[in-house]
Design a protein around this motif. Structure first.
Motif, mmCIF file in Angstrom:
data_model
loop_
_atom_site.group_PDB
_atom_site.id
_atom_site.type_symbol
_atom_site.label_atom_id
_atom_site.label_comp_id
_atom_site.label_asym_id
_atom_site.label_seq_id
_atom_site.Cartn_x
_atom_site.Cartn_y
_atom_site.Cartn_z
ATOM 1 N N LYS A 138 -31.667 47.297 24.969
ATOM 2 C CA LYS A 138 -30.280 47.658 24.694
ATOM 3 C C LYS A 138 -29.436 47.310 25.928
ATOM 4 O O LYS A 138 -29.797 47.618 27.058
ATOM 5 C CB LYS A 138 -30.157 49.159 24.383
ATOM 6 C CG LYS A 138 -30.957 49.592 23.151
ATOM 7 C CD LYS A 138 -30.409 48.989 21.875
ATOM 8 C CE LYS A 138 -31.202 49.320 20.633
ATOM 9 N NZ LYS A 138 -31.138 50.742 20.264
ATOM 10 N N ASP B 285 -25.179 51.648 23.055
ATOM 11 C CA ASP B 285 -26.002 51.067 21.992
ATOM 12 C C ASP B 285 -27.272 51.876 21.714
ATOM 13 O O ASP B 285 -28.029 51.554 20.788
ATOM 14 C CB ASP B 285 -26.401 49.637 22.347
ATOM 15 C CG ASP B 285 -25.211 48.691 22.410
ATOM 16 O OD1 ASP B 285 -24.190 48.988 21.756
ATOM 17 O OD2 ASP B 285 -25.303 47.669 23.119
ATOM 18 N N LEU B 286 -27.526 52.888 22.517
ATOM 19 C CA LEU B 286 -28.757 53.664 22.335
ATOM 20 C C LEU B 286 -28.782 54.346 20.976
ATOM 21 O O LEU B 286 -27.775 54.888 20.513
ATOM 22 C CB LEU B 286 -28.891 54.710 23.440
ATOM 23 C CG LEU B 286 -29.206 54.187 24.849
ATOM 24 C CD1 LEU B 286 -29.189 55.324 25.861
ATOM 25 C CD2 LEU B 286 -30.559 53.483 24.866
ATOM 26 N N SER B 287 -29.969 54.305 20.360
ATOM 27 C CA SER B 287 -30.148 54.926 19.042
ATOM 28 C C SER B 287 -31.096 56.106 19.155
ATOM 29 O O SER B 287 -31.815 56.272 20.153
ATOM 30 C CB SER B 287 -30.719 53.905 18.051
ATOM 31 O OG SER B 287 -29.887 52.768 17.963
ATOM 32 N N ASP C 198 -34.864 56.182 20.820
ATOM 33 C CA ASP C 198 -35.102 55.063 21.743
ATOM 34 C C ASP C 198 -35.945 55.497 22.942
ATOM 35 O O ASP C 198 -35.885 56.652 23.378
ATOM 36 C CB ASP C 198 -33.771 54.487 22.240
ATOM 37 C CG ASP C 198 -33.234 53.397 21.331
ATOM 38 O OD1 ASP C 198 -33.994 52.912 20.470
ATOM 39 O OD2 ASP C 198 -32.047 53.037 21.470
ATOM 40 N N ALA D 77 -35.662 50.731 25.660
ATOM 41 C CA ALA D 77 -34.217 50.505 25.509
ATOM 42 C C ALA D 77 -33.549 50.350 26.872
ATOM 43 O O ALA D 77 -32.777 49.411 27.092
ATOM 44 C CB ALA D 77 -33.592 51.660 24.736
#
Length: 277
Positions: free
Chosen positions: A126, A131-133, A136, A200
């Motif tokens: 990432k 953008d981290l989901s 992660d 990530a």
């Protein structure tokens, strides 16, 4: 005959004494020569680089020869100094040294701080923290002090919240809020840059980041705040075995490492990734 024999014995004793003194003098000369060589264990970047390129020339002017042995881990540099194989080491911060002594029964002491390396979070799969989901993976160093430092940085970035009482000994168990349910992956510090393809983001020690051509200032998604306790708690130091801190050559080493010449070298070479103290 008896008097002659006594004179002969006395003469022989005198010659032996002179010879012994001569040998002692020679031995003293060799010891003095040996004391002009300073052996230091160091991580390759930036520590060994600073020692070889900046500190050695300063010491040479004072008649000392610097010999640097490089190590790629955080254990051997302490054990070789504790066992008397090398005079000093330069690779760690004071918080790690204190923890190492406590866990391993070593008796090492700091003789002076040289620089501070801002810790940073670097992009893996990432490219930004936004953008981290959920779920992660985030890799952090697995040694006690640097893991706590990484977790404090993640808290600074707003990704987690730690128990306020955890402080510089925080572990993943001290995470009290983790909105994205990030998975904390604990790795040996030297493996963190290699983990970037599999996580990530990663919290990486500055020396290993530099070896991978990563700069906190240019590449860091979040950089550790240098105010507060960070610079004091994580200042990189020279360490020696207790009892050796007042030797002439260790004093010369400290003076050289803290000289203006070395400070100028650090500032001009590392562009803020390493900060002279």
């Amino acid at each position: 005959m008896k008097k002659s024999l006594n004179k002969l014995v006395a003469g022989a004793s005198a010659l032996c004494l002179v010879a012994a003194l001569g040998l002692a003098s020679c031995g003293g000369g060799n010891a003095s020569s040996e004391d002009k060589t300073i052996t230091v264990a160091a991580s390759p970047t930036p520590h060994a680089q600073i020692l070889n390129e900046a500190v050695a020339p300063v010491l040479e002017k004072q008649g000392y020869k610097l010999e640097v042995t490089e190590f790629n881990d955080y254990v051997q540099p302490n054990t070789v100094v504790d066992q008397g194989e090398l005079d000093a080491n330069y690779f760690q911060h004071i918080t790690y040294l204190n923890q190492f002594n406590e866990e391993n029964g070593t008796n090492l002491v700091s003789v002076g701080a040289v620089h501070y390396e801002p810790f940073a979070i670097y992009a893996g799969t990432k490219s930004s923290l936004e953008d981290l989901s959920e779920g992660d993976k985030v890799s952090v160093p697995n040694d006690t002090t640097n893991e706590a430092r990484a977790l404090l940085l993640l808290e600074q970035a707003g990704l987690i919240k730690l128990d306020p009482d955890a402080g510089l000994t925080a572990t993943p168990k001290d995470i009290v809020e983790n909105p994205k349910k990030l998975e904390i992956v604990e790795l040996e510090a030297a493996q963190l840059t290699k983990s970037l393809e599999d996580v990530a983001v990663s919290c990486i020690n500055a020396n290993y980041a530099l070896e991978a051509n990563l700069s906190a200032q240019k590449d860091g998604l979040v950089v550790e705040a240098s105010d507060g306790t960070a610079a004091d708690a994580y200042a990189n130091i020279l360490a020696v075995k207790a009892g050796n801190e007042n030797s002439d050559k260790i004093k010369a080493l400290v003076e050289a490492c803290q000289s203006q010449e070395v400070k100028d070298y650090i500032t001009s070479t590392f562009n803020g990734a390493v900060v002279a103290l």
